[in-house]
Motif scaffolding. Sequence first.
Motif, short mmCIF file in Angstrom:
data_model
loop_
_atom_site.label_atom_id
_atom_site.label_comp_id
_atom_site.label_asym_id
_atom_site.label_seq_id
_atom_site.Cartn_x
_atom_site.Cartn_y
_atom_site.Cartn_z
N ALA A 1 -7.10 -1.63 0.02
CA ALA A 1 -6.83 -2.13 -1.22
C ALA A 1 -7.86 -1.76 -2.39
O ALA A 1 -7.09 -1.37 -3.57
CB ALA A 1 -6.33 -3.85 -1.39
N THR A 2 -9.03 -1.70 -2.04
CA THR A 2 -9.91 -1.53 -2.79
C THR A 2 -10.72 -0.47 -2.76
O THR A 2 -11.46 0.20 -3.88
CB THR A 2 -10.80 -2.73 -3.06
N LEU B 1 0.81 -1.08 -0.02
CA LEU B 1 0.07 -0.14 0.01
C LEU B 1 0.90 1.19 0.10
O LEU B 1 0.31 2.27 -0.08
CB LEU B 1 -0.81 0.04 1.31
#
Length: 306
Positions: free
Chosen positions: A103-104, A45
């Motif tokens: 992450a999304t 990230l």
Amino acid sequence: MTDARFHPIGTPGQPWGAAEKAQWRALQVPQRRYADDVVPAVDALRADFDVEQYGTLDYAPDAYPLFAVRSRNWDPALPSVLVTGGVHGYETSGVQGALQFLATRAKDYAGRANVLVASCVSPWGYERVQRWNADAIDPNRSFVANSPAQESAALMALVAPLRAGMVMHIDLHETTDSDETEFRPALAARDGKPFEPGLIPDGFYLVDDSENPQPAFQTAVNAAVEQVTHIAPADDKGEIIGSPVVAPGVIEYPLKKLGLCASITGATYTTTTEVYPDSPRATPQQCNDAQVAAICAAIDYALAHR
């Protein structure tokens, strides 16, 4: 009725001392690796977020770096939100749901809110699939002044300078069959109390703050989660895990009084999620998706109603 079963460590009616806690700790064997499952996901990230190490757990011979992920270009003029997972290390979707959100979906809030995520608050417990830390202390009853839990103290220190801007905190948890078969019997044994059996609810539910109830907020979160997985019904007493159901899939605890993680920001909107991963009606991915749905609904509601 009191169940006659008793935990194998200790003497019925007598709280554990140092010897019993050492015996318990010696039985806790790593079953997965924080360095393999969590740290690489956090490292991935770094291109989009600021990653900071906010502490180190020292359980010699083991040591675990604690990581938080925050919005790049943190803006004090924006409202801030906190997501925590893995306060109970064994509750897998709390950890994986927080990482999946980062992450999304987390970038969706850039310019609208500062997002801070501590995805695995208790890595020692994560590795050993345990509720407690290495000192047989429950971190989620230890968010108090002079905390006896390293995990809780480190997280509180991270959050303390940011409290004034926090509008929402969601703490990601699970209620599992092992709560009834392992962790509650261990708690009774540790504290020298009888084990009182209970029922594990089949489905997702939320824990609101009885000292600052926000029913519309909880309802909005459950409405989003219901699109992913089922909401837990009340039992025949109108309760979930011994607490009255105040709305479908919602119970209340006094968060600060109990030293629960969701109390640490003082935000108006707080909730604790409880996923049921052992349900035949839910897959591990659904559990993670439910956590992400809850996070997004919680942030959206808080930003719309601050």
